[in-house]
Scaffold this motif. Structure first.
Motif, mmCIF file in Angstrom:
data_model
loop_
_atom_site.group_PDB
_atom_site.id
_atom_site.type_symbol
_atom_site.label_atom_id
_atom_site.label_comp_id
_atom_site.label_asym_id
_atom_site.label_seq_id
_atom_site.Cartn_x
_atom_site.Cartn_y
_atom_site.Cartn_z
ATOM 1 N N PHE A 168 10.384 -38.988 -9.457
ATOM 2 C CA PHE A 168 10.543 -39.032 -8.000
ATOM 3 C C PHE A 168 11.214 -40.342 -7.618
ATOM 4 O O PHE A 168 10.867 -41.400 -8.120
ATOM 5 C CB PHE A 168 9.146 -38.939 -7.375
ATOM 6 C CG PHE A 168 9.112 -39.043 -5.880
ATOM 7 C CD1 PHE A 168 9.396 -37.942 -5.075
ATOM 8 C CD2 PHE A 168 8.771 -40.246 -5.275
ATOM 9 C CE1 PHE A 168 9.340 -38.050 -3.705
ATOM 10 C CE2 PHE A 168 8.712 -40.355 -3.902
ATOM 11 C CZ PHE A 168 9.000 -39.245 -3.111
ATOM 12 N N GLN A 194 12.682 -42.488 -4.103
ATOM 13 C CA GLN A 194 12.833 -42.478 -2.660
ATOM 14 C C GLN A 194 13.384 -43.802 -2.148
ATOM 15 O O GLN A 194 12.918 -44.877 -2.495
ATOM 16 C CB GLN A 194 11.492 -42.218 -1.987
ATOM 17 C CG GLN A 194 11.606 -42.195 -0.474
ATOM 18 C CD GLN A 194 10.462 -41.446 0.146
ATOM 19 O OE1 GLN A 194 9.310 -41.773 -0.104
ATOM 20 N NE2 GLN A 194 10.777 -40.431 0.929
ATOM 21 N N VAL A 208 4.675 -46.544 -11.070
ATOM 22 C CA VAL A 208 5.473 -46.736 -9.867
ATOM 23 C C VAL A 208 6.193 -48.074 -9.922
ATOM 24 O O VAL A 208 5.606 -49.089 -10.270
ATOM 25 C CB VAL A 208 4.583 -46.697 -8.612
ATOM 26 C CG1 VAL A 208 5.435 -46.796 -7.363
ATOM 27 C CG2 VAL A 208 3.750 -45.435 -8.591
ATOM 28 N N GLN A 212 -1.535 -46.971 -11.458
ATOM 29 C CA GLN A 212 -0.225 -47.533 -11.109
ATOM 30 C C GLN A 212 0.451 -48.038 -12.348
ATOM 31 O O GLN A 212 -0.083 -48.828 -13.079
ATOM 32 C CB GLN A 212 -0.405 -48.704 -10.150
ATOM 33 C CG GLN A 212 0.903 -49.395 -9.904
ATOM 34 C CD GLN A 212 0.789 -50.397 -8.773
ATOM 35 O OE1 GLN A 212 -0.256 -50.594 -8.228
ATOM 36 N NE2 GLN A 212 1.899 -51.006 -8.421
ATOM 37 N N SER A 264 4.544 -40.233 0.708
ATOM 38 C CA SER A 264 5.452 -39.209 0.194
ATOM 39 C C SER A 264 4.657 -38.246 -0.671
ATOM 40 O O SER A 264 3.672 -38.614 -1.307
ATOM 41 C CB SER A 264 6.542 -39.829 -0.688
ATOM 42 O OG SER A 264 7.029 -41.005 -0.117
ATOM 43 N N GLN A 265 5.135 -36.998 -0.674
ATOM 44 C CA GLN A 265 4.518 -35.990 -1.535
ATOM 45 C C GLN A 265 5.082 -36.155 -2.934
ATOM 46 O O GLN A 265 6.259 -35.909 -3.183
ATOM 47 C CB GLN A 265 4.856 -34.591 -0.995
ATOM 48 C CG GLN A 265 4.034 -33.489 -1.619
ATOM 49 C CD GLN A 265 2.664 -33.396 -0.983
ATOM 50 O OE1 GLN A 265 2.530 -33.549 0.234
ATOM 51 N NE2 GLN A 265 1.644 -33.156 -1.790
ATOM 52 N N LEU A 266 4.221 -36.588 -3.841
ATOM 53 C CA LEU A 266 4.693 -36.861 -5.200
ATOM 54 C C LEU A 266 4.812 -35.552 -5.967
ATOM 55 O O LEU A 266 5.830 -35.264 -6.582
ATOM 56 C CB LEU A 266 3.704 -37.801 -5.889
ATOM 57 C CG LEU A 266 4.243 -38.622 -7.035
ATOM 58 C CD1 LEU A 266 5.487 -39.368 -6.620
ATOM 59 C CD2 LEU A 266 3.175 -39.583 -7.505
ATOM 60 N N ASP A 267 3.737 -34.775 -5.963
ATOM 61 C CA ASP A 267 3.779 -33.406 -6.454
ATOM 62 C C ASP A 267 2.689 -32.648 -5.720
ATOM 63 O O ASP A 267 2.131 -33.150 -4.762
ATOM 64 C CB ASP A 267 3.634 -33.338 -7.981
ATOM 65 C CG ASP A 267 2.388 -34.073 -8.450
ATOM 66 O OD1 ASP A 267 1.389 -34.084 -7.707
ATOM 67 O OD2 ASP A 267 2.428 -34.634 -9.559
ATOM 68 N N GLN A 322 -0.620 -34.796 -5.464
ATOM 69 C CA GLN A 322 -0.651 -36.249 -5.421
ATOM 70 C C GLN A 322 0.238 -36.770 -4.306
ATOM 71 O O GLN A 322 1.368 -36.328 -4.129
ATOM 72 C CB GLN A 322 -0.197 -36.841 -6.761
ATOM 73 C CG GLN A 322 -1.244 -36.697 -7.851
ATOM 74 C CD GLN A 322 -0.819 -37.361 -9.122
ATOM 75 O OE1 GLN A 322 0.382 -37.536 -9.362
ATOM 76 N NE2 GLN A 322 -1.779 -37.751 -9.937
ATOM 77 N N LEU A 361 1.865 -40.277 -2.594
ATOM 78 C CA LEU A 361 2.158 -41.677 -2.911
ATOM 79 C C LEU A 361 2.224 -42.481 -1.622
ATOM 80 O O LEU A 361 2.987 -42.145 -0.719
ATOM 81 C CB LEU A 361 3.492 -41.791 -3.647
ATOM 82 C CG LEU A 361 3.991 -43.224 -3.877
ATOM 83 C CD1 LEU A 361 3.113 -43.946 -4.873
ATOM 84 C CD2 LEU A 361 5.447 -43.235 -4.334
ATOM 85 N N VAL A 375 3.131 -46.059 0.009
ATOM 86 C CA VAL A 375 3.831 -47.323 -0.213
ATOM 87 C C VAL A 375 3.609 -48.189 1.011
ATOM 88 O O VAL A 375 3.849 -47.754 2.134
ATOM 89 C CB VAL A 375 5.340 -47.111 -0.417
ATOM 90 C CG1 VAL A 375 6.042 -48.444 -0.617
ATOM 91 C CG2 VAL A 375 5.596 -46.201 -1.592
ATOM 92 N N ASN A 433 1.564 -50.110 -3.996
ATOM 93 C CA ASN A 433 1.583 -48.662 -4.135
ATOM 94 C C ASN A 433 0.195 -48.151 -4.379
ATOM 95 O O ASN A 433 -0.633 -48.838 -4.954
ATOM 96 C CB ASN A 433 2.431 -48.230 -5.328
ATOM 97 C CG ASN A 433 3.763 -48.899 -5.334
ATOM 98 O OD1 ASN A 433 4.561 -48.681 -4.457
ATOM 99 N ND2 ASN A 433 3.996 -49.737 -6.330
ATOM 100 N N ILE A 465 -1.560 -44.267 -5.460
ATOM 101 C CA ILE A 465 -1.447 -42.820 -5.622
ATOM 102 C C ILE A 465 -2.741 -42.175 -5.179
ATOM 103 O O ILE A 465 -3.816 -42.556 -5.610
ATOM 104 C CB ILE A 465 -1.125 -42.451 -7.079
ATOM 105 C CG1 ILE A 465 0.289 -42.951 -7.411
ATOM 106 C CG2 ILE A 465 -1.218 -40.949 -7.291
ATOM 107 C CD1 ILE A 465 0.708 -42.679 -8.817
#
Lengths: 344, 344
Positions: free
Chosen positions: A135, A137, A157, A344, B139-142, B145, B147, B149, B159, B161
């Motif tokens: 991913f 961004q 990350v 992380q 953000s949609q990681l999968d 999950q 994320l 930031v 970060n 998760i």
DNA sequence: TATTAGCACTCCTATTTGATGAGTGCTAAC
DNA sequence: GTTAGCACTCATCAAATAGGAGTGCTAATA
């Protein structure tokens, strides 16, 4: 190997084991009593004389007992070490909270291992080279800064702040994000080559220069591949008189503190050959000069998909190889489980 | 202070300076020749006898010269140290690439300082408590999950998760992002209180539980406030015989390796009282037991807006206070500039 | 032939001894 | 108040000494 008769082997074994315990040169009389061979010290002396000639033991000075040479240790490790599957019970202090950041987990592992073995320890962060991009961004942080967030398969990350001449408009940002993700996702670091890059720049059109900057930043970030090394228990070496004099201790601790040299232990160890993944460097076998009076035992731990790291123990040559190798074997299997959860 | 006449002060000064250089007890004859007082050794002896009675110097044993006591050092640091503005030229090796991650910069600073002073050094990461949230993004990681930031004013990126039961749809994600940013941006950590939180949850409606999780994660991440401490040059202590014996060296290096105890030096130092921000702990004045034979000099460096950290030097009591305090003063002003550029 | 007892020899280690010298404290003279 | 002189203390170093652990060798033994 076959140059040694069974009796010589028994004697060598006894010498080494005794020396491992005491750290003192061991004499013929001690062996004569210690073993169940029922031989007089005189006979032992003759055998020891032979063993010395063959290079397995040495005399620190005339009229002292014998101590194992590097060759002796090597023989011991290769042939005499009974890999009795260590009682796992006393290794259960390896219960580690795995909710923490990986950095902290590794530090904790090093510390625990140092405490339970009484040797100095090191552990590296795993190598993610075979790992894939999951991913990416880009976000507009403010008018002249872009924030790039990159997530790898193992949920590692990375962030990178990219300075910008002038702000991007929303649409461009969106396009870039789509482009980056569609092109790079699923690729491992070695797979991002020049062809991929130039193709991306082409598709980026007006923003090709920005893509360039971003890509540079991304690849720089990814290939940073910072092999972090954590050490612990450096002061344990003071527990062994043969390493405690100012000179040696200082050099050794310096090596452990500065860490870069320790990296040489890693690459070697990753090129695993035996089945176990455990390597033993005795004295000068070690690539690190300051460790010529030490033994180093390293093991490779493997998370999923070829993500590997190294964990090692540094101690005196007369370290308890049995215990150390047992601990490492135990630990490497446990480490597998520890990193299952996101970190992380 | 006024219990000392001018002549006694001159003699004390001479004793201490001589001892700083040599590390050997200094006798009356040496002082008699060293100073421009033109006094015989006998007179000096009488004065030294007085100084000893007053507690400024001590005799390691009868018929040895005198060495400064902690009280003597204290007097020296407080009254005799001429803060001659050190020639800045020889401090210019503090050129540090400031493009790197802060962690690396700090490590580098510690290392450079250790090399240039020949003492052990420590430096803490700055405290960001007064720092404000600049940017938050989920953000949609999968599928399960998320994320998070978080970027702070000083461009510190964190970060986190967040595991999720079921994926969020795009619209919800957008709403949450807007909500988080509009509510939290510009707030410092202490300002995010219960009222703020419950208000946010209210506004989140259906997603209040998710906001709860996110907020927990955010606050956990922010308040982690991990006071990282980096040390370097631990092995420098072997350069000073009075610290080199196994016992002391081992304890000292252990303290430097384990680091938690060093945190006590920080809080004290942050409560700056004098104008300089420099604190000197001599011997037992230090809160750390293992450093009773050392002196510790700490300084506070301040980036913008109350973002402070501590940098310190650990050496023998007879350290070169002039040089050390000069170096620290120089360094703290330079650190200001180093962090101007974006860094993680 | 393999093993062992016996003994001279080596050399490390710890302890003693004595000499040296730096430094002090005190006293008496300036 | 300052200084010269002197007896005294005590760490340090080197040499001398004793002790002991361990060896290598030889000759006797099974």
């Amino acid at each position: 190997m076959d140059e040694l008769g069974e009796r010589k082997i028994k004697i060598l074994d006894a010498i080494i084991r005794t020396y491992l315990e005491t750290g003192e040169p061991v004499g013929s009389r001690t062996i004569s009593k210690y073993t169940d061979l029922n031989l007089s010290s005189a006979t032992i002396r003759n055998e020891m004389s032979d063993l010395e000639e063959l290079g397995y033991i040495v005399q620190p000075h005339t009229s002292a007992g014998r101590i194992p040479s590097d060759k002796g240790y090597r023989f011991y490790v290769d042939h005499l070490l009974k890999n009795k599957d260590k009682e796992i019970s006393d290794m259960k202090d390896f219960v580690i909270e795995h909710t923490e950041r990986m950095e902290n987990v590794l530090k904790q592992v090093a510390r625990t291992l140092a405490q339970s073995t009484n040797y100095a320890t090191m552990i590296t962060s795993p190598k993610y080279s075979a790992n894939k991009v999951k991913f990416i961004q880009l976000s507009q942080l403010d008018d002249n800064q872009l924030l790039a967030v990159i997530v790898m398969e193992a949920n590692v990350v990375k962030n990178k702040i990219i300075p910008l001449e002038e702000p991007l408009d929303n649409e461009a940002l969106l396009r870039l994000n789509v482009l980056l993700n569609s092109t790079l996702n699923g690729l491992s670091i070695p797979e991002i080559n020049l062809a991929t890059i130039s193709k991306m720049k082409e598709q980026a059109g007006d923003y090709s220069d920005i893509v360039g900057i971003v890509l540079d930043a991304v690849s720089e970030t990814l290939s940073q591949e910072e092999l972090e090394i954590y050490t612990s228990g450096a002061t344990n070496i003071f527990k062994y008189p043969e390493l405690s004099d100012s000179q040696k201790a200082s050099e050794l601790i310096y090596t452990l503190e500065e860490k870069q040299q320790l990296a040489t232990l890693v690459s070697d160890s990753l090129s695993d050959e035996a089945g176990t993944g455990i390597q033993v460097y005795i004295g000068n076998e070690s690539p690190i000069q300051t460790m010529k009076d030490c033994s180093v035992v390293t093991a490779t731990y493997e998370l999923s998909q070829g993500v590997k790291g190294t964990v090692g123990i540094i101690g005196p040559k007369r370290m308890d190889y049995e215990k150390v190798m047992g601990s490492l074997k135990e630990l490497t299997t446990q480490l597998d489980g520890i990193f299952k959860k996101p970190s992380q």
